[in-house]
Scaffold this motif. Sequence first.
Motif, PDB file in Angstrom:
ATOM      1  N   ASP A 110       1.079  -1.513  -0.285  1.00  0.00           N
ATOM      2  CA  ASP A 110      -0.393  -0.057  -0.268  1.00  0.00           C
ATOM      3  C   ASP A 110       0.763   1.335   0.443  1.00  0.00           C
ATOM      4  N   LYS A 111       2.065   1.063   0.935  1.00  0.00           N
ATOM      5  CA  LYS A 111       2.689   2.308   1.018  1.00  0.00           C
ATOM      6  C   LYS A 111       3.174   2.382  -0.449  1.00  0.00           C
ATOM      7  N   TYR A 112       4.010   1.591  -1.089  1.00  0.00           N
ATOM      8  CA  TYR A 112       4.093   1.218  -2.699  1.00  0.00           C
ATOM      9  C   TYR A 112       3.663   2.244  -3.241  1.00  0.00           C
ATOM     10  N   ARG A 113       2.427   1.729  -3.334  1.00  0.00           N
ATOM     11  CA  ARG A 113       1.496   2.224  -4.788  1.00  0.00           C
ATOM     12  C   ARG A 113       1.416   3.782  -3.951  1.00  0.00           C
ATOM     13  N   ALA A 114       0.971   3.765  -3.217  1.00  0.00           N
ATOM     14  CA  ALA A 114       0.737   5.817  -2.734  1.00  0.00           C
ATOM     15  C   ALA A 114       2.281   6.674  -3.057  1.00  0.00           C
ATOM     16  N   LEU A 115       3.268   5.534  -3.061  1.00  0.00           N
ATOM     17  CA  LEU A 115       4.067   6.181  -3.641  1.00  0.00           C
ATOM     18  C   LEU A 115       5.127   6.977  -4.882  1.00  0.00           C
ATOM     19  N   GLU A 116       4.643   5.105  -5.944  1.00  0.00           N
ATOM     20  CA  GLU A 116       4.111   5.012  -6.425  1.00  0.00           C
ATOM     21  C   GLU A 116       3.129   6.201  -7.759  1.00  0.00           C
ATOM     22  N   LEU A 117       2.601   7.186  -6.744  1.00  0.00           N
ATOM     23  CA  LEU A 117       1.014   7.629  -7.258  1.00  0.00           C
ATOM     24  C   LEU A 117       2.182   9.217  -7.043  1.00  0.00           C
ATOM     25  N   ARG A 118       1.977   9.200  -6.123  1.00  0.00           N
ATOM     26  CA  ARG A 118       3.273  10.648  -5.729  1.00  0.00           C
ATOM     27  C   ARG A 118       4.137  11.034  -7.003  1.00  0.00           C
ATOM     28  N   LEU A 119       5.273  10.000  -6.868  1.00  0.00           N
ATOM     29  CA  LEU A 119       5.809  10.067  -8.236  1.00  0.00           C
ATOM     30  C   LEU A 119       5.482  10.687  -9.320  1.00  0.00           C
ATOM     31  N   SER A 120       4.275   9.659  -9.848  1.00  0.00           N
ATOM     32  CA  SER A 120       3.653   9.639 -10.982  1.00  0.00           C
ATOM     33  C   SER A 120       3.590  11.279 -11.046  1.00  0.00           C
ATOM     34  N   GLU A 121       2.315  11.849 -10.099  1.00  0.00           N
ATOM     35  CA  GLU A 121       2.180  13.360 -10.651  1.00  0.00           C
ATOM     36  C   GLU A 121       3.585  14.377 -10.073  1.00  0.00           C
ATOM     37  N   LEU A 122       4.580  14.188  -9.255  1.00  0.00           N
ATOM     38  CA  LEU A 122       5.013  15.390  -9.409  1.00  0.00           C
ATOM     39  C   LEU A 122       6.364  14.998 -10.639  1.00  0.00           C
ATOM     40  N   VAL A 123       6.111  14.337 -11.630  1.00  0.00           N
ATOM     41  CA  VAL A 123       6.453  13.476 -12.519  1.00  0.00           C
ATOM     42  C   VAL A 123       5.757  14.652 -13.767  1.00  0.00           C
ATOM     43  N   ARG A 124       4.444  14.137 -13.560  1.00  0.00           N
ATOM     44  CA  ARG A 124       3.334  14.924 -14.215  1.00  0.00           C
ATOM     45  C   ARG A 124       3.914  17.081 -13.904  1.00  0.00           C
ATOM     46  N   HIS A 125       3.658  16.844 -13.104  1.00  0.00           N
ATOM     47  CA  HIS A 125       4.417  18.757 -12.671  1.00  0.00           C
ATOM     48  C   HIS A 125       5.043  18.999 -13.417  1.00  0.00           C
ATOM     49  N   ALA A 126       6.237  18.106 -13.225  1.00  0.00           N
ATOM     50  CA  ALA A 126       7.447  18.955 -13.332  1.00  0.00           C
ATOM     51  C   ALA A 126       7.629  18.385 -14.918  1.00  0.00           C
ATOM     52  N   GLU A 127       6.771  17.671 -15.730  1.00  0.00           N
ATOM     53  CA  GLU A 127       6.410  17.742 -17.451  1.00  0.00           C
ATOM     54  C   GLU A 127       5.788  18.945 -17.488  1.00  0.00           C
ATOM     55  N   GLU A 128       4.548  19.352 -17.356  1.00  0.00           N
ATOM     56  CA  GLU A 128       4.315  20.854 -17.286  1.00  0.00           C
ATOM     57  C   GLU A 128       4.750  21.640 -17.291  1.00  0.00           C
ATOM     58  N   ASN A 129       5.612  22.181 -16.213  1.00  0.00           N
ATOM     59  CA  ASN A 129       6.796  22.880 -15.909  1.00  0.00           C
ATOM     60  C   ASN A 129       7.228  23.225 -17.079  1.00  0.00           C
ATOM     61  N   ALA A 130       7.622  22.278 -16.941  1.00  0.00           N
ATOM     62  CA  ALA A 130       9.253  22.516 -18.649  1.00  0.00           C
ATOM     63  C   ALA A 130       8.173  22.824 -19.613  1.00  0.00           C
ATOM     64  N   ALA A 131       7.461  22.313 -19.799  1.00  0.00           N
ATOM     65  CA  ALA A 131       6.765  22.579 -20.946  1.00  0.00           C
ATOM     66  C   ALA A 131       5.957  24.579 -21.201  1.00  0.00           C
ATOM     67  N   ILE A 132       5.865  24.765 -20.231  1.00  0.00           N
ATOM     68  CA  ILE A 132       5.469  26.380 -19.457  1.00  0.00           C
ATOM     69  C   ILE A 132       6.814  26.771 -19.638  1.00  0.00           C
ATOM     70  N   ALA A 133       7.978  26.708 -19.366  1.00  0.00           N
ATOM     71  CA  ALA A 133       9.237  27.267 -19.618  1.00  0.00           C
ATOM     72  C   ALA A 133       9.745  27.255 -21.013  1.00  0.00           C
ATOM     73  N   ASN A 134       9.722  26.267 -21.488  1.00  0.00           N
ATOM     74  CA  ASN A 134      10.103  26.405 -22.924  1.00  0.00           C
ATOM     75  C   ASN A 134       9.068  27.151 -23.653  1.00  0.00           C
ATOM     76  N   ARG A 135       7.958  27.340 -23.405  1.00  0.00           N
ATOM     77  CA  ARG A 135       6.580  28.401 -24.340  1.00  0.00           C
ATOM     78  C   ARG A 135       7.286  29.757 -23.771  1.00  0.00           C
ATOM     79  N   PHE A 136       7.564  30.017 -22.693  1.00  0.00           N
ATOM     80  CA  PHE A 136       7.781  31.518 -21.634  1.00  0.00           C
ATOM     81  C   PHE A 136       9.349  31.977 -22.715  1.00  0.00           C
ATOM     82  N   HIS A 137      10.388  30.728 -23.216  1.00  0.00           N
ATOM     83  CA  HIS A 137      11.075  30.749 -23.084  1.00  0.00           C
ATOM     84  C   HIS A 137      11.709  31.431 -25.225  1.00  0.00           C
ATOM     85  N   GLY A 138      10.206  29.856 -25.902  1.00  0.00           N
ATOM     86  CA  GLY A 138      10.445  30.913 -27.489  1.00  0.00           C
ATOM     87  C   GLY A 138       9.646  32.676 -27.639  1.00  0.00           C
ATOM     88  N   TRP A 139       8.482  32.607 -25.983  1.00  0.00           N
ATOM     89  CA  TRP A 139       8.232  34.086 -26.456  1.00  0.00           C
ATOM     90  C   TRP A 139       8.943  35.136 -25.918  1.00  0.00           C
TER      91      TRP A 139
END
Length: 226
Positions: free
Chosen positions: A55-84
């Motif tokens: 159960d703890k491992y699954r919770a950590l997997e979900l948390r890690l997946s959420e962090l990765v998603r946020h990191a990818e979104e932030n990277a995409a925003i940073a790239n767009r801001f850079h291009g603008w």
Amino acid sequence: MTAATLDSTAVAQYLVDHPQFFVEHAALLGEVKLSSPLTGRTVSLQERQMEVMRDKYRALELRLSELVRHAEENAAIANRFHGWTRQLLRTRAHADIPSAVADGLVEHFIVPQATLRLWKLPAEHADAWYTNGVSEDVRLFASSLRAPYCGPNKEFEAVGWLAGAEPAGADTVRSTVLLPLRTGASAFGLLVLGSPDPDRFSAAMATDFLVHIGETASTALAPLLG
């Protein structure tokens, strides 16, 4: 400690204070039976421990997946801001900067509509599109904004500036962002973003990134003030 005073809290504390207990009594690991909340069947202490760890491992997997998603979104925003930002830096003629700001937001951030208006500019800009149709009410409104407005279109006069939009309150613009353009505390313009999607710009959105857009646009446009 007597049997009469022995309770579950005392047992739990005893096991915490004596971590070697199950090392010294390893046979108990297989004999102690617990009810599994997952299957309802009786399992050994070892099996129950494995369930807890899974159960703890699954919770950590979900948390890690959420962090990765946020990191990818932030990277995409940073790239767009850079291009603008690069687009703004490549714009040399002052009169072309307003279009670079608005068109760049549409291009890099996939914003359906974007425009702006400026005031306090020298007379040479009097006939430019980016100085037309600015009422005193809009100027006062922009000066009153201490943070970006992000939410439904409440029949704002400035929404009428958007390309393709009808007079203020047009159904084509359901949600909007209004960003004051400033030099210090004084507003010299207003940047408007619009979308037909009522949820694209909501009051629940974080505005930190919008503040950065407003500050960058203000810096790029400040040379027009002379």
